[in-house]
Design an enzyme around this catalytic site. Structure first.
Site, short mmCIF file in Angstrom:
data_model
loop_
_atom_site.label_atom_id
_atom_site.label_comp_id
_atom_site.label_asym_id
_atom_site.label_seq_id
_atom_site.Cartn_x
_atom_site.Cartn_y
_atom_site.Cartn_z
N ILE A 113 0.83 -1.21 0.00
CA ILE A 113 0.00 0.00 0.00
C ILE A 113 0.86 1.25 0.00
O ILE A 113 1.96 1.26 0.54
CB ILE A 113 -0.99 -0.02 1.20
CG1 ILE A 113 -1.99 1.14 1.11
CG2 ILE A 113 -0.25 -0.07 2.52
CD1 ILE A 113 -3.19 1.01 2.05
N CYS A 114 0.31 2.28 -0.63
CA CYS A 114 0.85 3.64 -0.59
C CYS A 114 2.23 3.72 -1.26
O CYS A 114 2.36 3.49 -2.44
CB CYS A 114 0.85 4.14 0.85
SG CYS A 114 0.84 5.93 0.99
#
Length: 186
Positions: A113-114
């Site tokens: 994620i991210c």
């Protein structure tokens, strides 16, 4: 338990100082609630310092294992949380990069994620894959041969990716789903 699709699975969470706290805690809690055991793998022994919004010190988390001492064979799935500092430090550590390269090469599921895909880029494992990420690293993914889409969650052959903390509910649901598919195979 029928409500525990990840019973018996050991999930590595690879993180270090600067990890975005919510991106560590929510996925960890989701897979634990689904029955998995989690192992916090970091660059060194001791504690890692989590951050909130990249700039405010959050909680510290005790390291379970050091990345130089683990193998993908020790785990069934991998979570790579973001924060800007965390993956930036991981991608400069040869043991972390090698672990991620071998983990992805094993075909086991990975949730990222991210800014987490920075480590995937360094490990040269995004070529030919479709994923999403925080907007500022999308060029890095494209330059490494990946395809980037702007969606809440993208699943590409066991690689689950999301853009930012706002996507955490969908990300957590998707990693539990993908990790459970690995559990049914194993």
């Amino acid at each position: 338990m029928s409500n525990s699709p990840l019973n018996g699975l050991n999930v590595a969470i690879l993180a270090t100082d600067g990890v975005e706290e919510v991106e560590l805690v929510q996925p960890r809690d989701a897979v634990q609630k689904a029955g998995a055991t989690t192992t916090l793998v970091a660059l060194t022994h001791g504690d890692i310092q989590a951050m909130n919004n990249d700039v405010e010190a959050g909680n510290t988390f005790g390291v379970d294992r050091v990345v130089a001492d683990v193998s993908p064979d020790d785990f069934d799935a991998l979570i790579l949380p973001g924060g800007t500092t965390n993956p930036d430090k991981l991608r400069t550590d040869s043991a972390a990069v090698d672990f991620v390269r071998r983990f992805v090469g094993s075909g086991k599921p990975v949730g990222v994620i991210c800014h987490g895909p920075w480590t995937l880029v360094e490990a040269d494992v995004v070529r030919g894959r479709t994923l999403t990420s925080y907007p500022s690293i999308r060029t890095d993914i494209r330059n490494a041969g990946g395809t980037v889409v702007d969606q809440e969650v993208v699943v590409d052959n066991g690689l689950v990716s999301s853009r930012n903390p706002d996507d955490l509910p969908a990300f957590c649901e998707a990693i539990v789903d993908q990790f459970s598919k690995a559990a049914s195979v194993g």
